[in-house]
Each structure stands twice: as structure tokens, then as C-alpha cells.
Design a protein around this motif. Structure first.
Motif, short mmCIF file in Angstrom:
data_model
loop_
_atom_site.label_atom_id
_atom_site.label_comp_id
_atom_site.label_asym_id
_atom_site.label_seq_id
_atom_site.Cartn_x
_atom_site.Cartn_y
_atom_site.Cartn_z
N HIS A 3 0.87 -1.18 0.00
CA HIS A 3 0.00 0.00 0.00
C HIS A 3 0.91 1.22 0.00
O HIS A 3 1.74 1.38 0.88
CB HIS A 3 -0.90 0.00 1.22
N ILE A 371 -17.11 -3.11 -3.40
CA ILE A 371 -16.65 -4.33 -2.75
C ILE A 371 -15.28 -4.75 -3.28
O ILE A 371 -14.40 -5.16 -2.51
CB ILE A 371 -17.72 -5.44 -2.89
N ALA A 374 -12.91 -2.51 -1.48
CA ALA A 374 -12.73 -2.88 -0.06
C ALA A 374 -11.83 -4.09 0.09
O ALA A 374 -11.00 -4.16 0.99
CB ALA A 374 -14.09 -3.15 0.59
N ARG A 375 -11.98 -5.05 -0.83
CA ARG A 375 -11.20 -6.28 -0.70
C ARG A 375 -9.77 -6.15 -1.19
O ARG A 375 -8.95 -7.04 -0.97
CB ARG A 375 -11.93 -7.42 -1.42
N THR A 376 -9.46 -5.05 -1.85
CA THR A 376 -8.09 -4.82 -2.30
C THR A 376 -7.45 -3.69 -1.49
O THR A 376 -6.47 -3.91 -0.78
CB THR A 376 -8.05 -4.49 -3.80
N GLU A 377 -8.04 -2.52 -1.53
CA GLU A 377 -7.45 -1.37 -0.85
C GLU A 377 -7.77 -1.33 0.64
O GLU A 377 -7.11 -0.62 1.40
CB GLU A 377 -7.90 -0.07 -1.53
N GLY A 378 -8.80 -2.06 1.06
CA GLY A 378 -9.10 -2.14 2.49
C GLY A 378 -10.26 -1.27 2.95
O GLY A 378 -11.03 -1.70 3.79
N PHE A 379 -10.38 -0.07 2.42
CA PHE A 379 -11.40 0.86 2.93
C PHE A 379 -12.79 0.53 2.40
O PHE A 379 -12.97 0.29 1.20
CB PHE A 379 -11.04 2.30 2.58
N ILE A 380 -13.77 0.56 3.28
CA ILE A 380 -15.18 0.42 2.91
C ILE A 380 -15.71 1.83 2.65
O ILE A 380 -15.64 2.69 3.53
CB ILE A 380 -15.96 -0.31 4.01
N HIS A 415 -15.96 7.38 4.08
CA HIS A 415 -16.15 5.96 4.41
C HIS A 415 -17.63 5.58 4.43
O HIS A 415 -18.50 6.45 4.46
CB HIS A 415 -15.47 5.60 5.73
N HIS A 417 -19.13 3.53 6.80
CA HIS A 417 -19.42 2.83 8.06
C HIS A 417 -20.90 2.85 8.42
O HIS A 417 -21.37 1.99 9.15
CB HIS A 417 -18.61 3.44 9.20
N LEU A 420 -23.52 0.22 5.84
CA LEU A 420 -23.30 -1.22 5.66
C LEU A 420 -24.58 -1.99 5.37
O LEU A 420 -24.53 -3.06 4.76
CB LEU A 420 -22.56 -1.79 6.89
N TYR A 423 -24.63 -2.42 1.74
CA TYR A 423 -23.72 -3.49 1.30
C TYR A 423 -24.37 -4.85 1.56
O TYR A 423 -24.28 -5.76 0.75
CB TYR A 423 -22.38 -3.40 2.05
N ASP B 72 4.29 -3.78 4.10
CA ASP B 72 3.58 -3.30 2.91
C ASP B 72 2.10 -3.06 3.20
O ASP B 72 1.50 -2.12 2.66
CB ASP B 72 3.70 -4.32 1.77
N PHE B 146 -10.47 -8.24 7.23
CA PHE B 146 -9.64 -7.34 6.41
C PHE B 146 -8.30 -8.01 6.08
O PHE B 146 -7.88 -8.05 4.92
CB PHE B 146 -9.42 -6.00 7.15
N CYS B 149 -8.49 -11.01 3.59
CA CYS B 149 -8.69 -10.73 2.16
C CYS B 149 -7.44 -10.11 1.55
O CYS B 149 -7.23 -10.21 0.35
CB CYS B 149 -9.99 -9.98 1.88
N TRP B 177 -15.83 -7.77 3.39
CA TRP B 177 -14.44 -8.19 3.15
C TRP B 177 -14.35 -9.68 2.78
O TRP B 177 -13.24 -10.22 2.68
CB TRP B 177 -13.57 -7.88 4.37
N PHE B 418 -19.54 2.26 15.43
CA PHE B 418 -20.55 1.21 15.55
C PHE B 418 -21.09 1.10 16.98
O PHE B 418 -21.77 0.15 17.33
CB PHE B 418 -19.97 -0.12 15.07
#
Lengths: 454, 454
Positions: A3, A371, A374-380, A415, A417, A420, A423, B72, B146, B149, B177, B418
Motif C-alpha cells: 500500500h 466491494i 474494499a477487498r483490495t485497498e481495504g477501505f469500505i 467511508h 461505516h 453497511l 452493502y 507493505d 480485512f 482478504c 471483506w 458502531f
């Protein structure tokens, strides 16, 4: 997967906002008073806004200093991070380089505090003790709540009732910061009482909430009103996003071929895009600048460039903008921040002049993109942001086909949050999609103020 | 009020974790096998953990390199920001200087990914394709989701059923995720089926969820289990918090007189505190280091230092720790992350040696503190974090009385996005408080493994 991010020091933060009015090849049309149908003067706006914001609204100065008191509070989260999306690039197997500017790290979780803080500051400076505003999904109301408690200003937020009921967390966030939040229509104003008399179960609308907030503030000497998008000064405050990004892209040794942002009222897109439009206009750059809107509310791609009211009740100033008609009720897509019948006059003007592009995307593909992000960069990400991500991924996939090594920069507005549930609906196959009903175009536009149709 | 922060560059990120086992004046007691009542060997743990983590658990090396692949991914949000809480100081009218290290900017919103990422990495390296874990309120489960993934590892999370029902957003986050999340007790394991047979409406417990996750992973060659706190290697991974803070305090030109963190299993507190304990032990420093726990679950302040099981079902390894008895069911305070009957062996050992202090605080004053923090510093904090904020404010108020200019550093473990329902309950006067019932002490401790009582 690494990252990679580009960080500015606080000393590298912009000390002034960029005002594109200084560089427009053709000036903006004036705003019109909805009662007199004559151009608005500063005095017309004084019951609602402090004079410094009214003057910023019409200023032709290229740069306007950011007050030290505003910078002091910006420092709670600014400068924000610019990321290189290497994990997303790898997942897409694209030769394109993808960068994003992340505004989700502010206390309220989006770019909105960039203008909430100066708006609260200028009101405080003018001796205002109380503000009112409206909010739809709650991003703006919570940002104003944060800003007002930084300056010890009382805040009352009229929140569209259906959102008030569906998104209690945003209301709780405002109350944690000390603001009062009531569902609109409320029994506290004439507009609210009239709506409740007509339908006690009215779900409310952004237009009605605006009417309530304005009606509350206008007659009170201690109170002003504030708006989170559309207006010129709001977009100008947001240019800190693009100004920081210019420096960060330089750190990365790249300059964007394409700049992408989601667009509802225009504040996040404008904040990122205007400094890049400036470079195109004055520094010989040739970046494509793309506003992404929902297919369900396609203001730029299917609307008309005309004078129209800013609110449903036709009480707000009339501005020249792309519009679907001020009585258009956008379908209930989850990107609540993009559900607006009109578009910022500045963005509309740039689009009319051919200085920016626009595209519309459907809701389901935006969640698919969110999605993957989120699954690559992490942020939702917020559903609004997912529109920008969708367009970015589409552009990167075209580069995979063509082999082009384009540099793509998108604006990440915040974000997800509190989104959800959307999602969850998408993942369980329960999320619906909405095309804009073509038949609506003509009927919705018949409500435009006829005397101003040119 | 100016918001002041201290930022490290990525080059200044720690490249190794600090292992306090190298510096303990007296070694930790060995962990005991719950079946044989003999010390555990590496082979006993191999069905659950990768060998590199098992070796880290008992390593006596002072520093252990952080793998490049972990760094990373840390770079998605690390280094994190250290803030000077000037607005809070002003509101308290204290001569104390307050600093906080903010871990809420990680994708999952807390410090938990600091260990989730290396745990996923070492499992991936050993060829593991699938992990299981348990989660209470969901902070840990979402952090593992997180991390998994990022390394393309399948994850199944057993979430305590009452939390699964009350906190659907954390479940949705895990699913976004790509993780699978089931309520525990589940019909998927023997332990789960037995619990359901006994009570189909069982609300579940962390102890039972651990049993399910362990039972799922142990017999499968493709699967391992992971734990988010308590263990030595978990606390070691978290030392990036304290190591970064040491550098940032130096940037600020200060050294803390007091270091404060909230403590449940011990991972956030340990991550901040251990590098400062190291300074006290080896560099002539004399910082007070204070663990703050809920009065409702006062493991350090009212528990016994003895060998006890890590889980309710008495299947987990037996470790020497401060404990309220492994069958103790903490009251339903909102700081779910602090509801654990035991305490990390390292933290317990340091407390027993007098190298750290402990204090217990009631729930209502922690929310009062969290709201004061939100209205000054801007960030809305997790209920766990509010325990550290309460103790910090109390310390700063004592400085106001005494005139002392103490430097206080606290560990901010994560945001409360949350947890707004808990803020809402507090603001509307509906939040209850819980003292630890003194009568429980003796009865709860009778379940300790008697043969190991020394």
C-alpha cells in the motif's frame, strides 16, 4: 501487496482556497430572487449568511486566504492522504496507475467538514450564536455538528424523516457532538406544520427540510442558515482537496490523464476538479475531468441547463444549472448525497462550456466496484464514493484492453461505516436498481420558472 | 483551538517488534496443557498456529523483524498519528500536556489489524488456506476479515450470538471483506450443537465461540485458528503503537510522565505500554504506566494471580494470569472488548512485579469522558477507549488542583462508529452501570484448576 501513500506535512497545506470564478472564460449567470425574479444582491442573503460568505459567493479573486482559525481545525485531519491503489491495479491486471485522495479520515468521515468548519467560523466571527441546516442521509448534518462544537455554536438540524428513522446512527453522531436533530417535517415551523397537517406520516424531503431550516433562521437575529453543497463558496472551500492532490501527484512523479469524482450537488467533485480545470485552462494541461452521477438521478447527462429553484418549495434562490426540475423526487438509491434534482452552478457552467465530462452509472455496479475496492485497498466506501470507484475501474479496464498506461486520480469522498446495510442488501441480492424514467424529463421541466426560460 | 499532530514518514516506521520477554526481571510462567496439566510444547500448538507464531510466543529475542510483506500492508494506515489534545486541555483548564496515539484510522477502525495482518501472513506462508476465529463485539473479527482478504485466505468467524443480533454492522463489515460470519452457538460444531440442544435460544459467550473456532480448525489440515489478544505474540505485534509513540513524543520534545491505556485482554494497552516499560527498565525512565479496566470486570484490581483456563469450557491452555475465574460472566457493558475474565500473562506478570499500575472505572463516567473528548478533539471513540480517556481526564484534573505540568500520553484504541447506540443510551439517561459483585470473588475462583494453585 504494497500500500503506497503520499503524505504532505502540515507546512505544505494550502493557505488559500482556489476560486475558479477568476478563470472562467465566461462568467456565471447571476442568482435570481424567487420573489422579485430580479438578480439577488448581498442584502437579500444577509438574513441567512454572514457577509464574508456572501462576498466569497461572488468574488472574482483567484485565491482567498484560509483563516488561521480554520487551518487550526483542519489540522485535526488535514492534509489527507493520497494513495496509489496498487492492490486494485493488480486485481484489475491493468497497466493504468490509479491514485485516490482519501477524505474519510475526518472526524465526520467525509469531505464535508472542509466547508462546515469555515462556515461555522465566519458565522462565529459575525456574532452568530446559532445555526440551522437540513440534512438528508446525515453526512452534512454531522459535519456541521462537529464544526459547531469546535466554535461553541448551537446547531439545529432538520433531518429528512425517512432518513431520521432509517439512519439513527447519524442522528446519534450529531447529538454526541451536542447538536439538536429533529425529523422533518417537524411541528417547529410553519412549513413543517403544513406538511404534517396534509400528511401526518409524511416521509419528508430535502426540499422541505431546507424550507424548515431557512424559515427557522431567517427571522432570528441570533441565527443563520448553512448549506453543504451547490453554492460557489462551498465548492471553493472544498478546493483544498484538489490543491493538496496537485502537490501529492507531484511527489508521486505523475500528472493525471483522468480525474474522476462523484457528483450530487457538486461539492466533492468540485473540490477535486476545480484546481485541475485551472491547470487545463492556464498551464497547458489536457486532463479529462469526469463527473459521475447516478443513472437514477442523471442531472448532467439528461437534465436541462436552465434557471430553476434550489428547493422543492420554490423558496430558495433561482440559479442557472443543469436540473431535472425542482419537483423531481429521485428514487431511493443508497447514495443519498447524490439525490439532488439540480447541480452546482459552477459544475453546470463548466459542463455547458465543455470543460468537464459527465457519465451516469447504475447502483448495482457501483456496489460491485465498492466491494472490489474494499477487498483490495481495504477501505469500505460510502455509496456516493462507489460511483467514482465504478468509473475508475471502468477506465482502468479499458486501459487493460488498449494497453494504455493512463494515470487516473479519483476523489474518495468518505467511508461507508453507516451504509453497511446497503452493502448487506447488495451481497444478499436484495438491492434494487433504478433507471431514470425518460418520460419524466418533459413533465418535470414544465415547473421551471417560465419567465426565465431563454 | 489548534489541533496539533505529530506525523512520522513511512521510513520512520518500526522495522521490528519489541519482545519484552528479553527484558523481564523474572521469566513468565509456562503455559499448561489443559489435558495433561504439563507445560505446553510447540507440537501441542501446531494444529492451531503456524510455527513462526508459536516460536514468537516463547522467543527471548528482544527485537523480531517485521516481514516486508506485513510492512507493505501496515502502510495502508501506518504510521498512525500522535495528537496533542490542546482543545481538551483547554476545556479542562489543566496545566498538564495531553497526547494521544490514534489507532482508529485503520480500515477496521482499531488497533486490531496490527496483529491480524502478521497472523494472516505467517499462516499464508505456512500454506494455510483457511482460518477460524471468534469475536465478541466484532472488532477482532472484522480486523481478521480485512487481513485475510489481503492474503486471499478464507475466514470463518464465530460471533457471540447476542452481539451478532445486536451489532449487525460488524457482521456486514466482515462479509463485505469476504469472510463468513455465523452466530455462536452454531449448528456447525459439536460444542455449538451441544449448547443449542441445551438451550436453543442461548445468547452465546466468548468462551463458547472460542471452543467452536478451535474445534473447527484443529482437525483440518488446511485450517488454523487465530486469537486477537492475550497471547505473547499478539502483544508483541502491537508494540508498533508504543515504538512509534516514542519517536513522536521525541518530535514533540516531551517524554511522558504517565502512560495510560484501556485493558481487557491486554493487546492495546500492551502495545503502547511495553516499549515504555522497556525504557523504565533499561533507560532510567520513571514513567507511571496505568492499565484502566471496567469496574464491572476488574481483573487486575480484584482478581487473583493464578493459573486459570483461557476459556469458559476449560479447553484452552492454562496460563498464569490475573483472573476472575474462567466461568465469570461479565455484565453487559458496552466496552465488549474489555469483557474478559482473565488478562494477558505478560500484563499480569508486570502488574504482579509492580512495574505497572491498574485502576478500575465505572461505565457512566467513561461515556461522560468520551463525549467531552468528542466535543473538543472531534473524534468519537470506542467505549473501550473511553476508559483510557476517563483516566486521562482524571489525571489532568488532578494536575489542575496541584498545578503540576505532567505530560500524559494515552493510547486511543479506535473509533466508536458502531457504538453510537451506547452514546444514545447515555445521552438519554438510559445507560446502566455495574459494580463488580464482591461476593463473586470467592465463588468464581473455586473453579481454578486446583492442582496448580501454589
Amino acid at each position: 501487496m504494497e500500500h503506497t501513500k503520499y503524505l504532505l506535512t502540515e507546512k505544505e497545506m494550502p493557505t488559500s482556497w482556489y476560486n475558479i470564478q477568476a478563470d472562467l472564460p465566461k462568467p456565471l449567470a447571476p442568482a435570481i430572487h424567487p420573489g422579485t425574479m430580479q438578480p439577488l444582491g448581498p442584502a437579500d442573503l444577509a438574513p441567512l449568511f454572514p457577509m464574508e460568505l456572501i462576498m466569497q459567493e461572488v468574488s472574482q479573486e483567484r485565491y482567498i486566504d484560509i483563516p488561521g482559525e480554520v487551518i487550526d481545525i483542519y489540522k485535526a485531519w488535514r492534509p489527507t492522504t493520497l494513495y496509489r491503489a496498487r492492490a486494485l491495479e493488480k486485481a484489475l491486471d491493468t497497466p493504468a496507475k490509479i491514485f485516490y485522495k482519501y477524505e474519510g479520515s475526518s472526524p465526520a468521515g467525509s469531505h464535508k467538514p472542509n466547508t462546515a468548519v469555515p462556515q461555522a467560523f465566519y458565522n462565529k466571527k459575525e456574532g452568530i450564536k446559532r445555526l440551522t441546516t437540513e440534512t438528508g442521509a446525515g453526512q452534512w448534518g454531522s459535519s456541521m455538528a462537529f464544526a459547531c462544537c469546535q466554535f461553541d455554536i448551537e446547531l439545529k438540524v432538520y433531518m429528512v424523516k425517512v432518513s431520521y428513522q432509517q439512519k439513527p446512527y447519524r442522528r446519534m453522531m450529531m447529538e454526541t457532538w451536542g447538536a439538536q436533530c429533529v425529523p422533518s417535517p417537524s411541528p417547529d415551523t410553519n412549513s413543517g406544520r403544513a406538511a404534517l397537517a396534509e400528511d401526518p406520516n409524511s416521509p419528508g424531503s430535502l426540499g422541505l427540510a431546507i424550507s424548515e431550516a431557512v424559515e427557522d433562521a431567517a427571522p432570528r437575529a441570533d441565527s443563520h442558515y448553512s448549506l453543504g453543497s451547490v453554492l460557489n463558496h462551498v465548492l471553493m472551500h472544498q478546493t483544498v482537496i484538489g490543491l493538496e492532490s496537485l502537490k501529492q501527484m507531484e511527489m508521486a512523479g505523475e500528472y493525471p490523464d483522468v480525474v474522476i469524482g462523484c457528483v450530487g450537488g457538486g461539492s466533492n467533485f468540485g473540490g477535486m476538479a476545480l484546481p485541475f480545470v485551472h491547470q487545463n485552462l492556464t498551464a497547458g494541461k489536457n486532463t479529462r475531468i469526469i463527473a459521475v452521477e447516478p443513472s437514477s438521478c442523471p442531472t448532467l447527462t439528461k437534465g436541462k441547463f436552465a434557471f430553476d429553484y434550489g428547493d422543492v418549495a420554490a423558496m430558495a434562490p433561482i440559479v442557472k444549472m443543469f436540473t431535472l426540475g425542482h419537483k423531481f423526487m429521485p428514487p431511493p438509491v443508497h447514495a443519498g448525497g447524490l439525490r439532488y434534482h439540480g447541480m452546482s452552478p459552477i459544475i453546470s457552467h463548466l459542463y455547458d462550456l465543455g470543460l468537464i465530462e459527465a457519465k451516469a452509472v447504475l447502483q448495482l455496479p457501483t456496489f460491485e466496484a465498492g466491494i472490489q475496492f474494499a477487498r483490495t485497498e481495504g477501505f469500505i466506501s460510502a455509496p456516493e464514493t462507489n460511483h467514482a470507484i465504478r468509473a475508475t475501474i471502468d477506465e482502468a479496464l479499458r486501459c487493460r484492453e488498449s494497453g494504455e498506461k493512463k494515470v487516473i486520480l479519483f476523489s474518495h469522498s468518505g467511508h461507508g461505516h453507516f451504509d453497511l446495510a446497503a452493502y448487506d442488501a447488495y451481497l444478499s441480492g436484495k438491492l434494487a436498481d433504478y433507471e431514470y424514467p425518460e418520460a419524466l424529463v418533459e413533465s418535470a421541466l414544465k415547473d421551471l420558472p417560465q419567465c426565465l426560460l431563454g
